[in-house]
Write an enzyme that holds these catalytic residues in place. Structure first.
Site, PDB file in Angstrom:
ATOM      1  N   SER A   4      -5.085   5.854  -5.826  1.00 22.60           N
ATOM      2  CA  SER A   4      -3.783   5.344  -5.399  1.00 22.60           C
ATOM      3  C   SER A   4      -3.640   5.508  -3.890  1.00 22.60           C
ATOM      4  O   SER A   4      -4.637   5.695  -3.187  1.00 22.60           O
ATOM      5  CB  SER A   4      -2.663   6.074  -6.145  1.00 22.60           C
ATOM      6  OG  SER A   4      -1.421   5.443  -5.927  1.00 22.60           O
ATOM      7  N   ASN A   5      -2.432   5.435  -3.366  1.00 23.22           N
ATOM      8  CA  ASN A   5      -2.201   5.650  -1.927  1.00 23.22           C
ATOM      9  C   ASN A   5      -0.872   6.375  -1.750  1.00 23.22           C
ATOM     10  O   ASN A   5      -0.197   6.694  -2.728  1.00 23.22           O
ATOM     11  CB  ASN A   5      -2.224   4.314  -1.177  1.00 23.22           C
ATOM     12  CG  ASN A   5      -1.197   3.358  -1.739  1.00 23.22           C
ATOM     13  OD1 ASN A   5       0.002   3.607  -1.668  1.00 23.22           O
ATOM     14  ND2 ASN A   5      -1.650   2.261  -2.329  1.00 23.22           N
TER      15      ASN A   5
END
Ligand code: PMT
Length: 419
Positions: free
Chosen positions: A220-221
């Site tokens: 993810s980020n």
């Protein structure tokens, strides 16, 4: 009060509006003080009515100071001007807000009881009435309270749902008063503010996506969703109908917005494509993962002595595919960059056939992922470059919508919905 970069200061959003705030005797009464203060900062003229129980919890002087008006508590007190003051206030109000609304006031209003300053004023007003209930979770779940809430809704009262969380009693459950900005947001929405997006339906994406590796891990980020949620809230305030497609975040959706929760880039792509036919404007603020694991495992990956190589496959570029799906969309993209901001963003504007791109330096303090503030460079298809300096994300969002409104007007369509 807010203003957009470079331009003159705007008229406060609630300038000229009369808001009557009723405070009843719940422990959350102290939060009403912040609500009053924020409403005044937005330019509203605020009059506070307190029930007798509320005055036991917070002193009327607090509200008098914050509202700049005398606080009304006693129906039979000597009036300042003899024109049946609760009726005068009921007539004058553009909106009446009760915060917190106890089970007692909900019961009274649902049964037509008017036996004090607040309940008589509510009974006598033709203005919209907003109730923000807060109480112990078992009281909130009590069938009588729930029936009263349903009845009040049917009668046209606006209810701001309480939240789940830690309660004054020490327990955890449904019944906590939402934070003051959420309540003020609802007031602003109901009172109109600027309505330059009236009649327009828009789709906003926000947050990160999660790309599953196995049942317990994902890629993810750091996107928090704050920028996308601010864009959705600002559009809604200005009268737009908003679909907010959001990756996993911990934010409350802005009041009045339709939230569609997704997890992965593929889910986001599917939802955007499913809903895009309904809207005129799409703003993609989401940080969509460019890649996903080629072979996500259905079992938890085991630790071993060797290196582990992950094979990733590209996700579809959602934004780049939208122009072919619907020709007359107004498309706004974001470009998260750490170098060559304008050149990289301009290349994305062209490659993805966008009307506007919001170039976002994400390596500077206070900008981009996770922060409450942001700064953007807007680049539009006419070649204009507009700087939006560092300020809180809601103000940045309004500046983006200002530019969208301007371009729609230039295109001759204004904010009219699709036929
Ligand atoms: O959520 P916050 O913590 O508030 O942070 C805000 C933000 C930094 C995430 C936001 O301001 C931002 O810059 N969002 C875009 C992030 C991004 O993915 O940028 P990009 O340059 O990689 O993508 C360009 C555009 O294509 C974006 O509009 C993106 O939504 C879109 N895209 C990207 C990949 C993909 N597979 N599909 C897409 O549609």
């Amino acid at each position: 009060m807010w203003e957009v970069s470079g331009g003159p200061a705007r008229t406060p959003m609630l300038e000229g509006k009369q808001v009557v705030v009723g405070v009843t005797g719940g422990i959350a009464a102290y939060k009403a003080a912040e609500v009053v203060s924020r409403l005044r900062q937005l330019g509203a003229e605020v009059h506070v009515i307190m029930t007798r129980a509320a005055t036991q919890l917070v002193g009327p002087l607090t509200f008098q100071t914050l509202s700049g008006n005398p606080v009304l508590t006693d129906l039979f007190a000597e009036p300042k001007r003899w024109n049946v003051e609760h009726i005068a206030l009921a007539d004058r109000a553009d909106l009446l807000l009760i915060v917190p609304a106890t089970a007692n006031i909900l019961g009274k209003l649902a049964s037509g009881i008017a036996d004090d300053y607040l309940s008589t004023t509510v009974m006598a007003t033709a203005a919209p009435v907003v109730l923000a209930p807060a109480m112990h979770h078992r009281m909130w779940q009590n069938p009588v309270v729930q029936e009263n809430v349903q009845r009040l809704r049917r009668l046209g009262y606006e209810i701001i749902e309480p939240e789940h969380g830690r309660l004054a009693s020490g327990g955890v459950g449904m019944g906590r008063l939402p934070d003051p900005p959420v309540i003020v947001e609802a007031v602003v929405r109901l009172l109109g503010g600027r309505r330059d997006l009236d009649g327009l339906k828009v789709l906003v994406t926000a947050g990160p996506t999660r790309e599953r590796l196995d049942p317990v891990r994902y890629l993810s980020n750091f996107s928090s969703g704050k920028m996308g949620y601010a864009l959705a809230a600002a559009a809604c305030r200005r009268g737009a109908q908003v679909i907010l497609i959001s990756g996993p975040v911990v934010l409350e959706p802005p009041t009045g917005v339709e939230l569609v929760a997704v997890e992965s880039a593929e889910e986001m792509a599917a939802e955007v494509r499913r809903r895009v036919g309904e809207v005129k404007v799409v703003v993609m603020a989401a940080a969509v993962a460019d890649y996903r694991p080629a072979e996500p495992s259905t079992r938890k990956l085991k630790r071993g002595p060797d290196e582990l190589a992950l094979r990733l496959v590209p996700n579809a570029d959602i934004l780049a595919s939208l122009r072919t799906q619907k020709k007359d969309l107004f498309l706004v993209g974001f470009a998260a960059e750490t170098e060559d901001l304008v050149a990289n963003a301009r290349a994305k504007l062209e490659r993805k056939h966008l009307d506007l791109i919001c170039a976002n330096r994400v390596d500077l303090p206070g900008c981009g992922f996770g922060s409450d503030t942001n700064a953007l460079t807007l680049i539009d298809r006419r070649g204009r470059v507009v700087e939006i300096p560092l300020q809180d994300k809601l103000k940045v969002a309004h500046a983006v919508w200002d530019h969208v409104v301007r371009m729609l007007a230039e295109d001759g369509g204004g904010c009219l919905p699709d036929p």
